[in-house]
Design a protein around this motif. Structure first.
Motif, PDB file in Angstrom:
ATOM      1  N   ASP A 284      44.836  41.181  30.484  1.00 13.85           N
ATOM      2  CA  ASP A 284      43.605  40.577  30.980  1.00 13.85           C
ATOM      3  C   ASP A 284      42.942  39.698  29.919  1.00 13.85           C
ATOM      4  O   ASP A 284      42.245  38.731  30.244  1.00 13.85           O
ATOM      5  N   SER A 286      44.558  37.808  27.996  1.00 13.37           N
ATOM      6  CA  SER A 286      45.359  36.579  27.980  1.00 13.37           C
ATOM      7  C   SER A 286      45.233  35.890  29.339  1.00 13.37           C
ATOM      8  O   SER A 286      44.648  36.425  30.279  1.00 13.37           O
ATOM      9  N   ASP A 287      45.778  34.686  29.453  1.00  8.31           N
ATOM     10  CA  ASP A 287      45.754  34.018  30.754  1.00  8.31           C
ATOM     11  C   ASP A 287      47.125  34.132  31.420  1.00  8.31           C
ATOM     12  O   ASP A 287      48.056  34.748  30.880  1.00  8.31           O
ATOM     13  N   SER A 288      47.240  33.558  32.594  1.00  7.73           N
ATOM     14  CA  SER A 288      48.469  33.697  33.381  1.00  7.73           C
ATOM     15  C   SER A 288      49.694  33.097  32.693  1.00  7.73           C
ATOM     16  O   SER A 288      50.828  33.493  32.957  1.00  7.73           O
ATOM     17  N   ASP A 380      41.233  33.726  29.448  1.00  6.72           N
ATOM     18  CA  ASP A 380      40.924  33.392  30.844  1.00  6.72           C
ATOM     19  C   ASP A 380      39.449  33.654  31.105  1.00  6.72           C
ATOM     20  O   ASP A 380      38.946  34.744  30.830  1.00  6.72           O
ATOM     21  N   ARG A 381      38.734  32.667  31.624  1.00  3.60           N
ATOM     22  CA  ARG A 381      37.313  32.843  31.913  1.00  3.60           C
ATOM     23  C   ARG A 381      37.054  33.930  32.938  1.00  3.60           C
ATOM     24  O   ARG A 381      35.957  34.480  33.015  1.00  3.60           O
ATOM     25  N   LYS A 382      38.076  34.239  33.770  1.00  4.64           N
ATOM     26  CA  LYS A 382      37.914  35.255  34.810  1.00  4.64           C
ATOM     27  C   LYS A 382      38.225  36.657  34.292  1.00  4.64           C
ATOM     28  O   LYS A 382      38.212  37.622  35.063  1.00  4.64           O
ATOM     29  N   SER A 383      38.486  36.777  33.034  1.00  6.67           N
ATOM     30  CA  SER A 383      38.825  38.071  32.449  1.00  6.67           C
ATOM     31  C   SER A 383      37.689  39.073  32.644  1.00  6.67           C
ATOM     32  O   SER A 383      36.505  38.723  32.565  1.00  6.67           O
TER      33      SER A 383
END
Length: 408
Positions: A284, A286-288, A380-383
């Motif tokens: 989480d 990290s990004d995709s 990731d901003r959505k983390s």
């Protein structure tokens, strides 16, 4: 100190009536150096000069090209005054002055006298004979005290310091020192009498010198060294919080720095960072695409003022670090079980600037402290894991443990 490896019966003998054998700080063949106290830096041999009219002030034990004379603790301010047109001089004084000025705009302010010492170098009132003329050269010596008193407490004399914030904050903290020379001239003719005073002010830089307790070496494999010599490292644990701890548990951040926590100007601080937690939490961060979280390690200086109750502070980042990940990369954990514990590791170096004006200090209402600042920003901003910062207090000193090269 040296250890001699030859048998005790071969040691030189001497008595009270004969001189002791010669010793050397450098080991000879068959000897081993096991401990040595580094030598203090030698004092400069140049002079600082200031000329104003017919008055010349010379300060010794300075660098020849110094713009401002520099004095450490207990260093005497030695010098001399050369005078022209001495016929009408009635008095010559030398004074060293230190002031601390603090301001929290719209709240409170204070001025504290740190030092005020004066010396009458010559006076016509104490001269022998009414026609005595002031000498052409007057030597003097003044010494900055090691402490000052404020509100019934004693504090080490602070270094020269200047924090003047622009803009709406306007926070001000200034510690300044100066040498003031005053030459008084006077003359009486009949019923007429005149006096004239000439003043010369020379700013001084007070820079108390100190060393770390032992050497710091960045030439090591931190990852393996932590396992072999864990006592050499100070560990700080901080937790990166989660907005949804039930599904994405928090991540622990371990920061390792040398256990002394004391570092000198120009020295490099090696450090190691390890993020540990469930694999799903590390994912989480990290990004995709597998991009690792953004880690920053900085040197932070905080100046805090506490003037009779109201408190204010100013934080400044004064150095950035070099930082690189240690394999395996984040991609190696993407297929692991979600709840399995794993870790991500970084290694780095943080260099203390050589241009710092002063080390940290505490002087009554003014406290200047230094920290290593860790910042963790999810990729990731959505983390679900949050932006997080952690501070580790350190001490900065002026001189490295290592000796200066012998110039002889």
């Amino acid at each position: 100190m040296t250890i001699m490896t030859r048998p005790p019966e071969t040691l030189p003998t001497y008595s009270v009536s004969s001189p002791p054998p010669s010793y050397s700080c450098d080991p000879a063949v068959g000897e081993q150096l096991i401990q040595r106290t580094p030598r203090a830096l030698g004092r400069p041999t140049g002079t600082f000069k200031k000329l104003s009219g017919g008055v010349k002030v010379v300060l010794t034990e300075q660098e020849d090209d110094a713009e401002t004379p520099i004095y450490s603790r207990h260093y005497p301010i030695n010098g001399a005054i050369a005078l022209e047109h001495r016929e009408t001089i009635t008095e010559v004084k030398a004074k060293v002055v230190g002031q601390m000025r603090l301001l929290i705009p719209g709240v409170n302010s204070r001025e504290v006298t740190l030092v005020e010492q004066h010396q009458i170098l010559w006076s016509s009132n104490s001269a022998s004979g009414s026609s005595s003329m002031c000498p052409g050269t007057l030597p003097f010596s003044l010494t900055l005290p090691s402490t000052f008193e404020d509100k019934g407490a004693s504090y080490p004399l602070p270094p020269t310091f200047n924090l003047s914030c622009l803009g709406s904050s306007g926070l001000t903290a200034v510690c300044k020192y100066s040498l003031e020379i005053k030459v008084v001239k006077g003359h009486s003719r009949g019923i007429g009498h005149w006096m004239k005073t000439k003043k010369i002010s020379i700013p001084l830089k007070h820079l108390p010198r100190s060393r770390p307790p032992r050497p710091i070496s960045a030439e090591c494999d931190l990852f393996s060294d932590l396992k072999v010599s864990p006592e050499e490292w100070h560990q700080t644990l901080t937790t990166i919080p989660s907005r949804s701890p039930e599904t994405i548990p928090p991540v622990n951040a371990h920061v390792f720095i040398p256990s002394t926590k004391v570092f000198a100007y120009g020295e490099t601080i090696p450090f190691h960072i390890q993020l540990t937690g469930p694999v799903c939490s590390l994912r989480d961060l990290s990004d995709s695409s597998g991009k690792v979280p953004n880690l920053r390690v900085n040197l932070l200086r905080q100046a805090s003022l506490n003037i009779d109750g109201p408190k204010a502070w100013r934080n400044n980042v004064i150095a950035d670090s070099k930082l690189w990940p240690i394999p395996p990369p984040v991609g190696s954990i993407t297929n692991a079980a979600c709840l399995r514990e794993d870790s991500l590791d970084w290694q780095g170096e943080l260099e203390i600037p050589k241009t710092l004006s002063a080390p940290g200090f505490h002087a009554g209402d003014l406290h200047v402290k230094d920290f290593i600042l860790l910042t963790v920003i999810p990729a990731d901003r959505k983390s679900k894991l949050q932006y997080h910062q952690s501070h580790i207090a350190i001490k900065i000193v002026t001189d490295s443990w290592r000796e200066a090269p012998d110039s002889s």
